[in-house]
Design an enzyme around this catalytic site. Structure first.
Site, PDB file in Angstrom:
ATOM      1  N   TYR A  79      -6.201  -6.309  -4.735  1.00 40.54           N
ATOM      2  CA  TYR A  79      -5.114  -6.789  -3.875  1.00 40.54           C
ATOM      3  C   TYR A  79      -4.975  -8.308  -3.955  1.00 40.54           C
ATOM      4  O   TYR A  79      -5.955  -9.051  -3.879  1.00 40.54           O
ATOM      5  CB  TYR A  79      -5.369  -6.392  -2.409  1.00 40.54           C
ATOM      6  CG  TYR A  79      -4.468  -7.139  -1.450  1.00 40.54           C
ATOM      7  CD1 TYR A  79      -3.120  -6.805  -1.339  1.00 40.54           C
ATOM      8  CD2 TYR A  79      -4.945  -8.221  -0.714  1.00 40.54           C
ATOM      9  CE1 TYR A  79      -2.279  -7.507  -0.503  1.00 40.54           C
ATOM     10  CE2 TYR A  79      -4.115  -8.929   0.132  1.00 40.54           C
ATOM     11  CZ  TYR A  79      -2.781  -8.572   0.228  1.00 40.54           C
ATOM     12  OH  TYR A  79      -1.951  -9.280   1.057  1.00 40.54           O
ATOM     13  N   GLY A  86       0.624  -8.514   1.051  1.00 44.75           N
ATOM     14  CA  GLY A  86       1.035  -7.837   2.261  1.00 44.75           C
ATOM     15  C   GLY A  86       1.653  -6.484   1.970  1.00 44.75           C
ATOM     16  O   GLY A  86       1.089  -5.652   1.255  1.00 44.75           O
TER      17      GLY A  86
END
Length: 537
Positions: A79, A86
């Site tokens: 990520y 987000g």
């Protein structure tokens, strides 16, 4: 990394920063726990920082960055490294754009507003972020830590807008200004002037840092702004408790009150530790008045119950310290990179709930100090309650008394500041807002809570300044009425220190400059230099 994995560096304070030759005692970052007092020392320009010289710690930091590179090369998805941010975590970033992603993050978060953090606040923020990344779970390179240390030691201060963080996913927008400064973008303060940061790096003989994968996220996705501000708030609240205790003792003298209200036995049978501590401070300051009967059998609550009010703050500070220092000494970005077990851990350590609750609680406790001091001041100026002192504490000669009003307006202003402090005690942490396409759907508001706490402290320090001037004036007037009034030595020393900056008020004069100068001393935790072994950090 568990606590027992931290590298023991008992002589850490002896390592001086290589680029600050004026200091012999730097605060060492890495492989050890940082204290609130060390953050405050850094923020107040009393100490530089130095990265731990232990090769094992440095090797561990490098292993984290190396593992992340290998993990990406093996095709793993991480990520914020090869995905969007987000809600866009489902968007894959092509490998040819991975290197560009960190700078993009800093750029689109450059939307902060409000006033800029001052120098001390900025340094506290950088120290907090540096310490978290030095924990060794963020996958950043040692050079990133070195450049953060350079910001501190060379006083290259990013201009960080105070507003724009919801406190989870960390302090993204304000911390983007730190990341951008390292990358050579935006303005900074340097040697008292506003500069383009690229010019500053050039002047220092360095080039802007090219952020490696995840380094933009590691810098921004954490709780450093709220935590740095919380460290400063803690120190100021601690100082205010000590000052409020001293002023209570001096009020007791000025009002010809009873030292017996602070007898140790009273506080042994209601054993709140902070309350007993505050009573002991007041009792020590009143030694020599132990047998003075006073005008009344029982003084009014704002005098008699002062330890019970101050004690709440003292006891709160004990757990507030615990939570601030836990946050300060934590890895609080996402994802975390475990260099020892070679794992990527996706979680939510950026959530600032502990700091939010600590700051919401502390601002309530501090506002009660403002209210206490304001009530004591109201007693001093009122001829119906001040046991024979002149109306409004005027020091004017009898022939001029009719046109002199002493501390009347100061008490009105104190009441205004107190009311505003009390108004600002609304908890920020209960105002969570769902943001960012409902990805950040429960947030801490920790940075708003910390800023609120600092505002309450600012107002309370103004009340304390007003109360200090008035109480010293009142004590001098009491001595004018009866020069045999016992004034214990600590209180005499305190009165002399205050009077050196703000002389006795005989004829009315504007007191704004006196109040501002004294408030600055209080905010810097410098007023009690004679007290308990020196100024409180």
């Amino acid at each position: 990394m568990a606590e027992h994995d931290l590298i023991d560096t008992p002589d850490a304070g002896e390592h001086a920063a290589s680029n600050d030759s004026t200091s012999t005692s730097a605060v060492v970052i890495g492989g050890r726990k940082l204290s609130i007092e060390e953050v405050v020392a850094i923020a107040q320009h009393r100490a530089p920082v130095a990265l731990n010289a232990d090769p094992a710690w440095r090797a561990r930091i490098q292993r984290g960055a190396d593992f992340l590179r290998r993990h990406l090369a093996a095709g793993a998805t991480v990520y914020g490294v090869n995905t969007g941010y987000g809600d866009a975590c489902v968007v894959d970033v092509p490998m040819e754009l991975v290197e560009a992603l960190p700078l993009q993050l800093t750029r689109y978060h450059g939307c902060g507003m409000g006033h800029y953090l001052n120098d001390a606040q900025t340094l506290a923020v950088i120290a907090a972020r540096l310490n978290s990344l030095a924990y060794g779970f963020s996958g950043v390179r040692p050079v990133l830590l070195e450049r953060l240390a350079d910001l501190v030691n060379h006083r290259v201060l990013p201009r960080i807008p105070a507003e724009g963080s919801v406190g989870a996913s960390g302090d993204l927008t304000p911390l983007s200004y730190v990341a951008a400064a390292l990358a050579g973008e935006r303005d900074v303060m340097f040697e008292g002037r506003l500069c383009d940061v690229r010019d500053v790096w050039s002047e220092l003989g360095q080039t802007p840092l090219t952020l490696a994968p995840k380094e933009g996220l590691a810098l921004m996705n954490g709780t450093a702004v709220m935590t740095g501000l919380a460290c400063l708030a803690f120190a100021r609240a601690d100082h205010l408790t000590r000052l409020t205790a001293r002023l209570t003792a001096l009020c007791t003298v000025a009002l010809d009150g009873r030292a017996a209200h602070f007898d140790a036995t009273l506080f042994e049978v209601k054993p709140h530790a902070g309350q007993a501590e505050a009573a002991a401070w007041i009792r020590d300051d009143l030694k020599g008045r132990d047998d003075t009967p006073g005008h009344r059998l029982q003084d009014r609550y704002s005098i008699r119950c002062a330890p019970h009010v101050i004690g709440v703050v003292r006891d709160a500070l004990s757990w507030v310290r615990r939570d601030i220092e836990n946050e300060l000494n934590s890895a609080n970005d996402n994802p975390l990179i475990d260099p020892d077990n070679e794992r990527v851990l996706h979680g939510g350590n950026f959530y600032g709930g502990h700091i939010a609750f600590a700051m919401d609680s502390l601002k309530v406790a501090v506002a009660n100090l403002a209210d206490l001091m304001d009530r004591q001041l109201a007693l001093l100026v009122d001829v119906n309650f001040n046991n024979g002192l002149p109306r409004n504490l005027t020091g004017a000669a009898p022939a001029r008394a009719a046109i002199n009003h002493g501390f009347k307006a100061v008490q009105i202003s104190s009441s205004a500041w107190t009311a505003e402090a009390l108004k600002n005690t609304m908890p920020a942490s209960v105002f969570s807002r769902s943001t960012e396409a409902h990805n950040q759907d429960k947030v801490s508001m920790g940075t708003i809570a910390a800023r609120d706490c600092l505002r309450v402290l600012e107002l309370t320090e103004q009340v304390a300044a007003a109360h200090t001037l008035a109480t010293v004036q009142a004590a001098r007037l009491r001595l004018r009425i009866d020069n045999s009034t016992p004034v214990p030595a600590p209180l005499q020393t305190f009165m002399e220190s205050v009077s050196a900056q703000s002389p006795f008020v005989d004829e009315d004069r504007a007191l704004e400059h006196d109040l501002r100068a004294l408030t600055a001393r209080i905010a810097a935790c410098e007023l009690l230099q004679d007290y308990r072994g020196g100024p409180q950090a």
